[in-house]
Design a protein around this motif. Structure first.
Motif, mmCIF file in Angstrom:
data_model
loop_
_atom_site.group_PDB
_atom_site.id
_atom_site.type_symbol
_atom_site.label_atom_id
_atom_site.label_comp_id
_atom_site.label_asym_id
_atom_site.label_seq_id
_atom_site.Cartn_x
_atom_site.Cartn_y
_atom_site.Cartn_z
ATOM 1 N N SER A 125 -9.411 3.565 -4.675
ATOM 2 C CA SER A 125 -9.326 3.058 -6.052
ATOM 3 C C SER A 125 -7.944 2.481 -6.298
ATOM 4 C CB SER A 125 -9.562 4.191 -7.048
ATOM 5 O OG SER A 125 -10.750 4.884 -6.748
ATOM 6 N N THR A 126 -7.901 1.284 -6.893
ATOM 7 C CA THR A 126 -6.591 0.735 -7.260
ATOM 8 C C THR A 126 -6.040 1.549 -8.439
ATOM 9 O OG1 THR A 126 -7.504 -0.783 -8.897
ATOM 10 C CG2 THR A 126 -7.336 -1.601 -6.623
ATOM 11 N N SER A 176 -11.783 -2.073 -7.644
ATOM 12 C CA SER A 176 -10.801 -2.741 -8.504
ATOM 13 C C SER A 176 -11.044 -2.319 -9.959
ATOM 14 C CB SER A 176 -10.983 -4.253 -8.394
ATOM 15 O OG SER A 176 -12.286 -4.563 -8.889
ATOM 16 N N GLU A 197 0.841 -1.215 0.000
ATOM 17 C CA GLU A 197 0.000 0.000 0.000
ATOM 18 C C GLU A 197 0.868 1.253 0.000
ATOM 19 O OE1 GLU A 197 -0.186 -2.367 2.357
ATOM 20 O OE2 GLU A 197 -2.122 -3.360 2.087
ATOM 21 N N GLN A 233 -9.333 1.319 1.762
ATOM 22 C CA GLN A 233 -8.397 1.356 0.620
ATOM 23 C C GLN A 233 -8.651 0.211 -0.354
ATOM 24 O OE1 GLN A 233 -7.191 1.163 3.791
ATOM 25 N NE2 GLN A 233 -6.481 -0.939 3.986
ATOM 26 N N ASN A 234 -8.381 0.494 -1.620
ATOM 27 C CA ASN A 234 -8.469 -0.495 -2.708
ATOM 28 C C ASN A 234 -9.806 -1.222 -2.783
ATOM 29 O OD1 ASN A 234 -5.899 0.060 -3.702
ATOM 30 N ND2 ASN A 234 -4.912 -1.308 -2.242
ATOM 31 N N GLU A 235 -10.885 -0.510 -2.487
ATOM 32 C CA GLU A 235 -12.206 -1.147 -2.559
ATOM 33 C C GLU A 235 -12.776 -1.106 -3.979
ATOM 34 O OE1 GLU A 235 -15.529 1.037 -0.900
ATOM 35 O OE2 GLU A 235 -14.188 2.554 -0.120
ATOM 36 N N GLN A 242 2.397 1.721 -3.400
ATOM 37 C CA GLN A 242 1.337 2.195 -4.301
ATOM 38 C C GLN A 242 1.118 3.705 -4.144
ATOM 39 O OE1 GLN A 242 -2.323 -0.068 -3.728
ATOM 40 N NE2 GLN A 242 -3.602 1.523 -4.601
ATOM 41 N N SER A 262 -17.972 -5.799 -3.160
ATOM 42 C CA SER A 262 -17.665 -5.183 -4.456
ATOM 43 C C SER A 262 -18.880 -5.070 -5.375
ATOM 44 C CB SER A 262 -16.543 -5.961 -5.157
ATOM 45 O OG SER A 262 -16.969 -7.280 -5.372
#
Ligand code: NDP
Length: 446
Positions: A349-350, A326, A22, A322-324, A25, A306
């Motif tokens: 967001s990824t 894809s 993370e 975080q990263n919810e 990123q 998701s």
């Protein structure tokens, strides 16, 4: 990213921080948008601003022992990262969630530097937390944990040094227990935490600030692009502090919010979410979101998080974690006609999802700008504590609104100045970075 110097700094970051995806990123995303700035500013390269920025001032890790209701000792791990204090005392929340480890705290602390800079208030970047899970614990267990956590943290914080706040799992209850312990340990009443209760130095509108601020920022972004909340269908993920008040303000601005979620699943109410019912469930009864459908027969509940992004909408406000979102979720949003994604959560967001937004012309409000209203209002709480004054709800809300408008204007103008109009992610990173970078350079190599 092609700039060799930046690539080599990023390489060092990867080597020094193994097993922290993370954090890598977050740094990569910022670096990719700073390339045009670094190419124009050899003075910042010479001053080693990037190398210094990616290395926290200090990282504190500590044991948090506490006794559960059965008399058994439990041990959690506590963290505080004081990242950068170039423009003001360290400031950032405390996250209590089982997923917390150094990489999460580091990514959040790094993001916080730029976010706090964007607010225009004098606040440096920090973050803290623990892998303690308040869910399912009694009030007494939460209190014993918070007291133990503060019995170490108090050595490192202070109203002009580092002022922590809430985040996931840390609400008014936890802040109250931590504040009480700080006062007992130091014998001093001072505004060392924000998000405090109103009777003991809290700011009116702090509870609402991140969600309201998100909608104020999003409203500016929509208006600048000929759109509006009026009549729009909106998805809000999460049902915590940010989500609830994002839902409230989006509705007040004329939108219909049709879905919310928690970490187990999501509800879809085509009639529009009944926010009073969600507040009762989440803020008062601390129950799961699925209970909503027992009193709202037109609503449906679906397990898993998701799927919420497959519901057709105009605007998506991710406000959970975080990263919810894809790549696949972003594609579903695009396919169903979503034209704006604005982030209440941190880094929801990824990188692949963000690419999908840009490829499909979806307006994108990045977290460090869009959710800065929470910390901005924490800054206003600090001001009120120092002044020994309490402003009215309307006064704080008006200041918050002005700050969010200014943040959007700063992102918009930086994106245009650096040849990326409409890329508010680049605008936010550049505008946030430049202020901190100038301050670091002016203060010498420290
Ligand atoms: P809360 O703890 O109040 O709420 C978090 C919500 O997100 C809950 O509904 C929770 O569900 C859900 N959630 C947590 N983890 C997951 C997961 N893995 N998958 C799906 N849903 C999940 O936190 P906040 O509302 O304060 O924070 C939400 C986000 O906003 C975080 O990213 C935070 O860093 C960010 N933020 C918060 C600010 C603030 O002022 N509070 C300021 C700026 C950013 P459940 O109840 O099931 O755990």
């Amino acid at each position: 990213m092609k700039n060799e110097y930046m690539l080599s700094v990023l390489e060092t970051v990867k080597k020094r921080n193994p097993g922290e995806p993370e954090f890598i990123q977050a740094v990569t995303e910022v670096f990719e948008t700073l390339e045009p700035v670094i190419e124009k500013r050899p003075d910042l390269v010479k001053a080693g601003v990037l190398e210094r920025l990616v290395e926290p001032d200090r990282q504190i890790i500590f044991r948090v022992p506490w006794v559960d209701d059965n008399g058994k000792v439990q041990v959690n791990r506590g963290y505080r990262i004081q990242y950068n204090d170039a423009i003001g005392p360290y400031k950032g929340g405390i996250r209590l969630h089982p997923s917390v480890y150094m990489g999460i705290i580091k990514f959040l602390g790094f993001e916080q530097i730029f976010k706090n800079s964007l607010t225009t208030l004098p606040m440096g970047g920090a973050k803290g937390g623990s892998d303690f899970d308040p869910k399912g614990k009694s009030d007494n267990e939460v209190m014993r944990f918070c007291q133990s956590f503060m019995s170490e943290l108090y050595k490192h914080i202070g109203k002009d040094i580092d002022v922590p706040a809430g985040d996931i799992g840390t609400g008014a209850r936890e802040i109250g227990y931590m504040f009480g312990m700080y006062k007992k340990l130091t014998g001093e009443w001072s505004g060392i935490l924000t998000g405090k209760g109103i009777p003991y130095g809290g700011s009116l509108a702090r509870t609402q600030a991140t969600g309201y601020g998100l909608c104020y920022f999003t409203d500016e972004m929509l208006k600048a692009n000929g759109k509006s909340f009026e009549g729009a269908t909106v998805l809000v993920s999460g049902s915590g502090n940010v989500a609830i008040y994002a839902c409230e303000k989006a509705t007040a601005l004329g939108a219909k919010v049709v879905a919310m979620s928690d970490s187990n699943g999501y509800i879809h109410d085509p009639d529009g979410i009944d926010l009073d019912a969600v507040k009762q469930l989440k803020e008062v009864e601390r129950k799961r979101i699925k209970e909503y459908v027992t009193t709202h027969p037109n609503a449906t509940y679906t397990e898993g998080c998701s799927g919420i992004w497959t519901i057709p909408c105009d605007i998506a406000l991710p406000c959970a974690t975080q990263n919810e979102i894809s790549k696949e979720s972003a594609e579903a949003l695009a396919k169903n006609g979503c034209y704006a994604v604005s982030e209440g959560a941190n880094m929801p967001s990824t990188p692949e999802a963000i690419e999908v937004y840009f490829a499909n012309g979806i307006l994108y409000g990045p977290a460090k700008a869009a959710n800065a209203g929470g910390v901005a209002t924490s800054g206003l709480e600090m001001s009120q504590n120092s002044l020994r004054l309490s402003w009215t709800f309307e006064e704080v809300d008006e200041k918050l609104h002005g700050i969010m408008k200014n943040i959007f204007a700063a992102c918009d103008s930086a994106s245009k100045e650096y040849g990326m109009p409409g890329n508010y992610m680049a605008g936010a990173n550049i505008a946030g970075f430049l202020k901190v970078a100038e301050a670091m350079k002016a203060q010498g190599c420290v």
